[in-house]
Scaffold this motif. Structure first.
Motif, PDB file in Angstrom:
ATOM      1  N   ALA A   1       0.833  -1.208   0.000  1.00 42.26           N
ATOM      2  CA  ALA A   1       0.000   0.000   0.000  1.00 42.26           C
ATOM      3  C   ALA A   1       0.863   1.251   0.000  1.00 42.26           C
ATOM      4  N   ALA A   2       1.922   1.253   0.818  1.00 42.95           N
ATOM      5  CA  ALA A   2       2.820   2.410   0.862  1.00 42.95           C
ATOM      6  C   ALA A   2       3.557   2.596  -0.455  1.00 42.95           C
ATOM      7  N   ALA A   3       3.883   1.501  -1.122  1.00 46.62           N
ATOM      8  CA  ALA A   3       4.572   1.589  -2.414  1.00 46.62           C
ATOM      9  C   ALA A   3       3.688   2.251  -3.459  1.00 46.62           C
ATOM     10  N   ASP A   4       2.375   2.001  -3.380  1.00 51.60           N
ATOM     11  CA  ASP A   4       1.453   2.648  -4.313  1.00 51.60           C
ATOM     12  C   ASP A   4       1.424   4.154  -4.083  1.00 51.60           C
ATOM     13  N   VAL A   5       1.628   4.566  -2.828  1.00 49.92           N
ATOM     14  CA  VAL A   5       1.649   5.999  -2.499  1.00 49.92           C
ATOM     15  C   VAL A   5       2.906   6.657  -3.057  1.00 49.92           C
ATOM     16  N   THR A   6       4.055   5.990  -2.919  1.00 55.92           N
ATOM     17  CA  THR A   6       5.328   6.595  -3.330  1.00 55.92           C
ATOM     18  C   THR A   6       5.580   6.475  -4.828  1.00 55.92           C
ATOM     19  N   TYR A   7       4.926   5.529  -5.498  1.00 55.66           N
ATOM     20  CA  TYR A   7       5.106   5.372  -6.943  1.00 55.66           C
ATOM     21  C   TYR A   7       4.236   6.402  -7.647  1.00 55.66           C
ATOM     22  N   ARG A   8       4.848   7.353  -8.313  1.00 55.27           N
ATOM     23  CA  ARG A   8       4.140   8.510  -8.854  1.00 55.27           C
ATOM     24  C   ARG A   8       3.815   8.398 -10.337  1.00 55.27           C
ATOM     25  N   GLU A   9       4.053   7.240 -10.947  1.00 55.92           N
ATOM     26  CA  GLU A   9       3.798   7.089 -12.379  1.00 55.92           C
ATOM     27  C   GLU A   9       2.495   6.361 -12.658  1.00 55.92           C
ATOM     28  N   GLY A  10       1.622   6.328 -11.672  1.00 56.59           N
ATOM     29  CA  GLY A  10       0.343   5.644 -11.822  1.00 56.59           C
ATOM     30  C   GLY A  10       0.149   4.627 -10.717  1.00 56.59           C
ATOM     31  N   SER A  11      -0.761   3.688 -10.944  1.00 60.04           N
ATOM     32  CA  SER A  11      -1.005   2.626  -9.982  1.00 60.04           C
ATOM     33  C   SER A  11       0.108   1.590 -10.069  1.00 60.04           C
ATOM     34  N   ILE A  12       0.731   1.278  -8.948  1.00 58.09           N
ATOM     35  CA  ILE A  12       1.825   0.305  -8.965  1.00 58.09           C
ATOM     36  C   ILE A  12       1.308  -1.095  -9.252  1.00 58.09           C
ATOM     37  N   TYR A  13       0.028  -1.325  -8.991  1.00 63.02           N
ATOM     38  CA  TYR A  13      -0.547  -2.640  -9.250  1.00 63.02           C
ATOM     39  C   TYR A  13      -0.582  -2.952 -10.748  1.00 63.02           C
ATOM     40  N   HIS A  14      -0.599  -1.892 -11.566  1.00 58.92           N
ATOM     41  CA  HIS A  14      -0.677  -2.096 -13.013  1.00 58.92           C
ATOM     42  C   HIS A  14       0.642  -1.808 -13.717  1.00 58.92           C
ATOM     43  N   ALA A  15       1.699  -1.648 -12.948  1.00 60.36           N
ATOM     44  CA  ALA A  15       3.015  -1.364 -13.538  1.00 60.36           C
ATOM     45  C   ALA A  15       3.945  -2.562 -13.442  1.00 60.36           C
ATOM     46  N   ILE A  16       3.386  -3.700 -13.163  1.00 58.19           N
ATOM     47  CA  ILE A  16       4.207  -4.901 -12.972  1.00 58.19           C
ATOM     48  C   ILE A  16       3.801  -5.974 -13.968  1.00 58.19           C
ATOM     49  N   THR A  17       4.517  -7.075 -13.948  1.00 56.40           N
ATOM     50  CA  THR A  17       4.314  -8.135 -14.930  1.00 56.40           C
ATOM     51  C   THR A  17       3.657  -9.352 -14.298  1.00 56.40           C
TER      52      THR A  17
END
Length: 340
Positions: free
Chosen positions: A271-287
């Motif tokens: 959850a915290a990683a989604d806050v700090t990742y500023r290029e969108g949703s971190i859930y959709h930036a992975i493989t």
């Protein structure tokens, strides 16, 4: 931060050693605090010790996410989740009196294992649903926090007023807090040392991930391989050493609750990683590889939960069938990750 691959590897190794050594001391301190405060091993392991041993994962994952390495960040946390379950299998091998799942069965540990499966399902569902953000956050992020708080209220309730108790056998090791347990230092001093060691672990985790970013960029390894098999393993060293140390001290409930509680706490790291990742949703930036590691962790946690419920006393060479399955599954997925 590092100019050469060699310097990155050396820094990585040094940070890993610091994490491992500090973890040994903090596990014994947590066992002492569990007795002196009367909180018990399940709550101390599942909340405070789990939070501390998660600090390397927390700092490492947030560092990668803030720098835009979403795949590395999520691979690190997913790899940590999986290897933590493996560490319990290692603990089962080292505990020779009976199967660890039999000796350490307790109501809080069962609820924590079920809670972990539920929490891990939330980001995995978010990964395969349409991308959506509210105020820059995916709805899964606040949901993870809410589910964690509600879940641990249930864990606390089962500790104070258990509605289910494991059948006591000659091999069962019960968690009985001893408030009269002696120490050379007062309770305030013990808490101060505990916090100081936690800060050391956090700093080492940040250093380790900073070195890992250079390794991922300059080596032939993928971000998934570096995250799941290197940083994921080494940032989880506190869990390994605290588990082994707790088993050595006879604090079996603390050993199991530390691992399962750490994995549950790591959901807050996502959850915290989604806050700090500023290029969108971190859930959709992975493989799909991170999705694979998440599903494997659910599978291994379910196997662990079955072991805690079935409570086989002895397995082949006193190693439980559940532990053997966990080790085989992890090895197979690790090899597949390196070959992909």
């Amino acid at each position: 931060m590092f100019d050469s691959l060699l310097a990155s590897w050396l820094t990585f190794a040094l940070a890993a050693v610091v994490i491992a050594v500090t973890g040994v001391y903090i596990s014994r301190l947590a066992d002492l605090l569990a007795d002196r405060t009367g909180w018990g091993e399940a709550m101390m392991g599942g909340l405070l010790l789990a939070g501390v041993t998660s600090l390397p994962d927390f700092t490492a994952t947030l560092t990668a996410a803030a720098h835009g390495y979403a795949e590395l960040a999520m691979s690190n946390i997913m790899g940590s989740l999986a290897v933590n379950i493996v560490f319990l299998a290692v603990g089962d091998i080292l505990y020779r009196k009976a199967n660890l799942e039999h000796a350490a069965a307790s109501s809080p540990n069962l609820i924590q294992a079920a809670l972990l499966i539920a929490l891990l399902a939330i980001p995995l569902i978010a990964m395969v649903t349409p991308e959506y953000a509210l105020l820059g956050l995916h709805p899964a992020t606040p949901l993870l926090l809410f589910a964690y708080l509600v879940g641990y209220r249930s864990v606390q309730s089962s500790q104070e007023r258990p509605m289910w108790l494991p059948r006591r056998t000659a091999q069962t090791v019960e968690d009985k807090p001893d408030r009269a347990r002696r120490s050379r230092h007062g309770l305030s001093r013990l808490w101060a040392v505990f916090i100081a060691q936690a800060l050391i672990i956090a700093a080492a985790g940040w250093t380790l991930m900073t070195a890992a970013e250079t390794i991922a960029v300059r080596s032939a390894l993928s971000q998934t391989a570096v995250g799941a098999l290197f940083t994921g393993v080494f940032t989880s060293l506190p869990e390994l050493v605290t588990t082994i140390a707790a088993i050595r001290y006879g604090a079996l409930t603390l050993a199991v609750s530390n691992i399962v509680g750490t994995n549950a706490f790591n959901m807050l790291v996502i959850a915290a990683a989604d806050v700090t990742y500023r290029e969108g949703s971190i859930y959709h930036a992975i493989t799909s590889q991170q999705l694979l590691w998440g599903l494997v962790t659910i599978l291994m946690t379910a196997i662990l939960l079955i072991g805690l419920l079935q409570r086989e006393r002895y397995g082949i060479a006193r190693i439980g069938l559940e532990s053997a399955l966990i080790l085989v599954i992890y090895a197979a997925v690790a090899v597949a990750t390196l070959l992909i």
